[in-house]
Every structure is written in C-alpha cells, then in structure tokens.
Scaffold this motif. Sequence first.
Motif, PDB file in Angstrom:
ATOM      1  N   ARG A 185       0.818  -1.223   0.000  1.00 19.03           N
ATOM      2  CA  ARG A 185       0.000   0.000   0.000  1.00 19.03           C
ATOM      3  C   ARG A 185       0.849   1.268   0.000  1.00 19.03           C
ATOM      4  NH1 ARG A 185      -2.050   1.381   4.153  1.00 19.03           N
ATOM      5  NH2 ARG A 185      -0.777   0.156   5.601  1.00 19.03           N
ATOM      6  N   LEU A 186       2.016   1.203   0.622  1.00 19.44           N
ATOM      7  CA  LEU A 186       2.818   2.394   0.866  1.00 19.44           C
ATOM      8  C   LEU A 186       3.838   2.604  -0.248  1.00 19.44           C
ATOM      9  CD1 LEU A 186       3.264   1.715   4.671  1.00 19.44           C
ATOM     10  CD2 LEU A 186       1.798   3.457   3.635  1.00 19.44           C
ATOM     11  N   THR A 187       4.183   3.854  -0.505  1.00 23.92           N
ATOM     12  CA  THR A 187       5.027   4.224  -1.640  1.00 23.92           C
ATOM     13  C   THR A 187       6.479   4.442  -1.221  1.00 23.92           C
ATOM     14  OG1 THR A 187       4.685   6.603  -1.316  1.00 23.92           O
ATOM     15  CG2 THR A 187       3.027   5.411  -2.636  1.00 23.92           C
ATOM     16  N   ILE A 188       7.337   4.630  -2.219  1.00 29.50           N
ATOM     17  CA  ILE A 188       8.733   4.987  -1.961  1.00 29.50           C
ATOM     18  C   ILE A 188       8.803   6.302  -1.202  1.00 29.50           C
ATOM     19  CG2 ILE A 188      10.923   5.623  -3.044  1.00 29.50           C
ATOM     20  CD1 ILE A 188      10.257   2.638  -3.236  1.00 29.50           C
ATOM     21  N   ASP A 189       7.957   7.258  -1.564  1.00 35.00           N
ATOM     22  CA  ASP A 189       7.938   8.544  -0.848  1.00 35.00           C
ATOM     23  C   ASP A 189       7.536   8.350   0.607  1.00 35.00           C
ATOM     24  OD1 ASP A 189       8.744   9.967  -3.082  1.00 35.00           O
ATOM     25  OD2 ASP A 189       6.706  10.504  -3.686  1.00 35.00           O
ATOM     26  N   ASP A 190       6.544   7.478   0.856  1.00 34.18           N
ATOM     27  CA  ASP A 190       6.159   7.177   2.239  1.00 34.18           C
ATOM     28  C   ASP A 190       7.340   6.589   3.002  1.00 34.18           C
ATOM     29  OD1 ASP A 190       3.453   7.896   1.864  1.00 34.18           O
ATOM     30  OD2 ASP A 190       2.944   5.889   1.148  1.00 34.18           O
ATOM     31  N   ALA A 191       8.028   5.645   2.373  1.00 34.37           N
ATOM     32  CA  ALA A 191       9.144   4.963   3.038  1.00 34.37           C
ATOM     33  C   ALA A 191      10.268   5.933   3.370  1.00 34.37           C
ATOM     34  CB  ALA A 191       9.661   3.830   2.146  1.00 34.37           C
ATOM     35  N   CYS A 192      10.581   6.825   2.445  1.00 32.39           N
ATOM     36  CA  CYS A 192      11.653   7.786   2.691  1.00 32.39           C
ATOM     37  C   CYS A 192      11.262   8.785   3.778  1.00 32.39           C
ATOM     38  CB  CYS A 192      12.023   8.502   1.396  1.00 32.39           C
ATOM     39  SG  CYS A 192      12.910   7.445   0.220  1.00 32.39           S
ATOM     40  N   ALA A 193      10.012   9.220   3.779  1.00 38.15           N
ATOM     41  CA  ALA A 193       9.548  10.138   4.823  1.00 38.15           C
ATOM     42  C   ALA A 193       9.603   9.469   6.195  1.00 38.15           C
ATOM     43  CB  ALA A 193       8.126  10.607   4.515  1.00 38.15           C
ATOM     44  N   ASP A 194       9.185   8.196   6.263  1.00 44.31           N
ATOM     45  CA  ASP A 194       9.204   7.472   7.534  1.00 44.31           C
ATOM     46  C   ASP A 194      10.630   7.189   7.987  1.00 44.31           C
ATOM     47  OD1 ASP A 194       6.436   7.476   7.680  1.00 44.31           O
ATOM     48  OD2 ASP A 194       6.217   5.525   6.718  1.00 44.31           O
ATOM     49  N   ALA A 195      11.490   6.848   7.036  1.00 46.57           N
ATOM     50  CA  ALA A 195      12.891   6.587   7.373  1.00 46.57           C
ATOM     51  C   ALA A 195      13.566   7.859   7.883  1.00 46.57           C
ATOM     52  CB  ALA A 195      13.644   6.045   6.159  1.00 46.57           C
ATOM     53  N   TYR A 196      13.253   9.002   7.260  1.00 45.00           N
ATOM     54  CA  TYR A 196      13.842  10.259   7.720  1.00 45.00           C
ATOM     55  C   TYR A 196      13.309  10.645   9.103  1.00 45.00           C
ATOM     56  CZ  TYR A 196      15.207  15.145   7.989  1.00 45.00           C
ATOM     57  OH  TYR A 196      15.738  16.328   8.403  1.00 45.00           O
ATOM     58  N   ARG A 197      12.036  10.401   9.342  1.00 46.71           N
ATOM     59  CA  ARG A 197      11.465  10.675  10.668  1.00 46.71           C
ATOM     60  C   ARG A 197      12.180   9.835  11.736  1.00 46.71           C
ATOM     61  NH1 ARG A 197       6.781   9.231   9.541  1.00 46.71           N
ATOM     62  NH2 ARG A 197       6.137  11.246   8.711  1.00 46.71           N
ATOM     63  N   TRP A 198      12.390   8.560  11.433  1.00 46.67           N
ATOM     64  CA  TRP A 198      13.087   7.675  12.363  1.00 46.67           C
ATOM     65  C   TRP A 198      14.519   8.153  12.598  1.00 46.67           C
ATOM     66  CZ3 TRP A 198      14.396   4.192  15.820  1.00 46.67           C
ATOM     67  CH2 TRP A 198      15.614   3.498  15.716  1.00 46.67           C
ATOM     68  N   GLN A 199      15.270   8.427  11.517  1.00 51.21           N
ATOM     69  CA  GLN A 199      16.669   8.778  11.647  1.00 51.21           C
ATOM     70  C   GLN A 199      16.854  10.148  12.295  1.00 51.21           C
ATOM     71  OE1 GLN A 199      19.447   6.555  10.324  1.00 51.21           O
ATOM     72  NE2 GLN A 199      20.136   7.748  12.077  1.00 51.21           N
ATOM     73  N   SER A 200      16.004  11.102  11.954  1.00 50.54           N
ATOM     74  CA  SER A 200      16.150  12.437  12.539  1.00 50.54           C
ATOM     75  C   SER A 200      15.762  12.450  14.018  1.00 50.54           C
ATOM     76  CB  SER A 200      15.312  13.462  11.761  1.00 50.54           C
ATOM     77  OG  SER A 200      13.943  13.107  11.746  1.00 50.54           O
ATOM     78  N   SER A 201      14.834  11.565  14.401  1.00 47.33           N
ATOM     79  CA  SER A 201      14.445  11.455  15.809  1.00 47.33           C
ATOM     80  C   SER A 201      15.437  10.632  16.610  1.00 47.33           C
ATOM     81  CB  SER A 201      13.053  10.801  15.935  1.00 47.33           C
ATOM     82  OG  SER A 201      12.075  11.544  15.256  1.00 47.33           O
ATOM     83  N   ASN A 202      16.184   9.785  15.914  1.00 49.81           N
ATOM     84  CA  ASN A 202      17.147   8.879  16.561  1.00 49.81           C
ATOM     85  C   ASN A 202      18.445   8.894  15.762  1.00 49.81           C
ATOM     86  OD1 ASN A 202      15.104   7.195  18.479  1.00 49.81           O
ATOM     87  ND2 ASN A 202      14.160   7.492  16.473  1.00 49.81           N
ATOM     88  N   PRO A 203      19.199   9.979  15.821  1.00 51.14           N
ATOM     89  CA  PRO A 203      20.399  10.100  14.964  1.00 51.14           C
ATOM     90  C   PRO A 203      21.372   8.947  15.116  1.00 51.14           C
ATOM     91  CG  PRO A 203      19.889  12.195  16.014  1.00 51.14           C
ATOM     92  CD  PRO A 203      18.985  11.185  16.643  1.00 51.14           C
ATOM     93  N   ASN A 204      21.441   8.391  16.323  1.00 47.94           N
ATOM     94  CA  ASN A 204      22.334   7.263  16.585  1.00 47.94           C
ATOM     95  C   ASN A 204      21.565   5.958  16.775  1.00 47.94           C
ATOM     96  OD1 ASN A 204      24.909   8.798  16.707  1.00 47.94           O
ATOM     97  ND2 ASN A 204      23.883   9.783  18.433  1.00 47.94           N
ATOM     98  N   GLY A 205      20.378   5.905  16.189  1.00 48.76           N
ATOM     99  CA  GLY A 205      19.572   4.695  16.308  1.00 48.76           C
ATOM    100  C   GLY A 205      19.110   4.449  17.734  1.00 48.76           C
ATOM    101  N   PHE A 206      19.019   3.195  18.107  1.00 50.55           N
ATOM    102  CA  PHE A 206      18.536   2.862  19.446  1.00 50.55           C
ATOM    103  C   PHE A 206      19.546   3.227  20.533  1.00 50.55           C
ATOM    104  CE2 PHE A 206      15.997  -0.241  16.891  1.00 50.55           C
ATOM    105  CZ  PHE A 206      14.750   0.299  17.203  1.00 50.55           C
ATOM    106  N   ALA A 207      20.788   3.530  20.134  1.00 53.38           N
ATOM    107  CA  ALA A 207      21.779   3.956  21.113  1.00 53.38           C
ATOM    108  C   ALA A 207      21.379   5.263  21.787  1.00 53.38           C
ATOM    109  CB  ALA A 207      23.159   4.104  20.455  1.00 53.38           C
ATOM    110  N   ASP A 208      20.541   6.067  21.133  1.00 55.64           N
ATOM    111  CA  ASP A 208      20.091   7.333  21.733  1.00 55.64           C
ATOM    112  C   ASP A 208      19.238   7.102  22.974  1.00 55.64           C
ATOM    113  OD1 ASP A 208      21.328   9.035  19.916  1.00 55.64           O
ATOM    114  OD2 ASP A 208      19.680   8.910  18.490  1.00 55.64           O
ATOM    115  N   ALA A 209      18.708   5.872  23.115  1.00 53.49           N
ATOM    116  CA  ALA A 209      17.894   5.589  24.299  1.00 53.49           C
ATOM    117  C   ALA A 209      18.742   5.581  25.569  1.00 53.49           C
ATOM    118  CB  ALA A 209      17.187   4.239  24.134  1.00 53.49           C
TER     119      ALA A 209
END
Length: 338
Positions: free
Chosen positions: A314-338
């Motif tokens: 159902r989801l597009t390449i644009d959706d995936a890139c937007a979600d990936a950027y939201r994840w990475q920008s919220s967690n610059p170092n991944g789960f290590a930021d926790a």
Amino acid sequence: MRVLVTGGAGYIGSHTTLALLEAGHDVLVVDDLSNSSEESLRRVTELTGRTPGFVKANVRDEAALDAAFAGFTPDAVIHFAGWKAVGESTQIPLTYYRENLGSTFTLLEAMAKHGCHRIVFSSSATVYGDMSEPPFTEDAPTGATNPYGRTKHMIEQILQDVAAADPSLTVGVLRYFNPIGAHESGRIGEDPKGIPNNLLPFVAQVAAGRREKLMIFGDDYPTPDGTGTRDYIHVVDLAAGHLAALGKLAEASGYHVWNLGTGNPTSVLDIVKAFEKASGITIPYQIVARRPGDVASSYADPTKANAELGWSARLTIDDACADAYRWQSSNPNGFADA
C-alpha cells in the motif's frame, strides 16, 4: 495464536512483532542481539501496550531453543534470524552457511520435538539470481549468485524436503528484496550495527551527518540510469505480508512460496532523489566499482500473494523515505540514543 519469532528484535522482525501484537497474537522473540537491540522491543511495548516475551539466544543454541519452546509452546514460527549482507557473504561465506543453515536445522528440530507444525520463512528474491529476467514469478528458475542468496536457496530446499517428509508441517516461504522505511511513529526503524549494508539506512546516516557520503556500487548496469534497480518495499507492508501468510497457513497444508513486493523496479538514484525530497537534504554520493554478487535488476511479480493472501503493498517509496527520515532524525544514533 502463540507465535515464536526468531530475529524478532531486528528490523523486519520488530515491525512484524508489533503487527502480531496489534493483531492480538502472543509473541516470544528469540534473538542474540548480534545485529539488533532489545530497545526495539521496549518500544514495541510502548507502541502496542503489550509486551512480547524475549529470550536472548542464538537460534543455533539447542538448549536455549528447547527451553523456549517448552515454556512458550508456540502454535507457529516466523523465522527471520540470520546474517543478511550480500557483499559481506562473499568475504566470510563459512559464517553465513554456519549461521543461516545451522539455525534452520536447530529450529526445525525443536519444532518437530514440541509439536509445532507451522512456519513462515523470511527468504529473499536473491534466490532468483540471474537465472531469468524480472519481474520474477514464484515458478521462475532459481539459483543465487552469492553465498547469502545460496543460504536462502538451500533453506528453501530444506523446508520443501522436510514438508514433503512430514505431512503435518505447513511452510510458507516469502521472497522479497529490499525492505525500507520505518514505523510511522518514528520509534522503531532500521538500526544496523557498524557500516550499513543496505541502501536506505546508509542514505539516512549521510543525511544525519554520521556518514560523509553514499557509495553507489556501479552506474553501468543495463538500467534506465545505470544504477541497480530493486523492488523496494515498505517494512510495514512487509510485516503485514507475514501476518497474511501466517493466517493462510492456518487453512492450508504443505509447502507454499509467495513473492512480497510492489512489482515496480526502483533504482538507487531514484531512492536518493526520493530521500532528498522527503528530507530537504542533499545527499552527496560517489560512484564506485560494482559490488561482487550483485545483479542489475531484481523485482517481484506479487500477483500470487495478491490473489492467495489478499495482500498488496500500500505504501510508496515517498512514504518509506519520509518514515525513514522521521526515524533517523528522531534517533540520529539509532537505538543507542535511548
């Protein structure tokens, strides 16, 4: 249903664990955290309000897996655990054969011992190799071009043989190529340890300033822009496909193969442009030599999964890139930021 998920703390595994819990299933994750983080499961609990069970163990550990089965008594298994980088597999092939095949042997033996008769296996479109032209249907010739793909191909053969010998065993094999994106919340996403082997997390880390630039392996393939094309599928769609396969196996018997994909080839440069659009950040890149084991183009024909599983992307390449950027920008170092 009680579902044991091997590799359930990893990228696809954590999204599938979340989807299983949301659907009302009970889940036990078995993961050695070699390329994942237990923080992903804590965040799955946060998002769903339900806590998956967790056993920290390599699936090749017979005693640990036996204890997990005895304590949880699963109705079904989803098998993600394994090493998964094409390039790396050409450098350390023995590790790939030992880990990927060995874990499958141990898992199937534990299933037989404890009377668990349903398994969904996370395979790969790499099993199509260069034996035929895409889009690949499930009956296309198979024969992988790298050790990683060969382990997937061998496991498929093993599962087919075991299912033929044991009529009580029902097997669903899911072939897909490049999962991308993240949960829309930005709380879970792809967080590889070390240098990413997959395209989108590398692009995201360049955008976050963790990497200087993207290396693109070859621009001389017979594709529209010269870079390799793949069937990139949003990880949330992929998780839904695993649930659909699990549900189908409840009413089926024997051995089944389904492609999960969009059916659309997308190039490396297309992904870079889509991520730049989603993030507003220019991604510097350098063209380097082709990577051993790669093919020019690989994408699936998902018609069979659409028809038999009632599933489609159902989801597009644009959706995936937007979600990936939201994840990475919220967690610059991944789960290590926790």
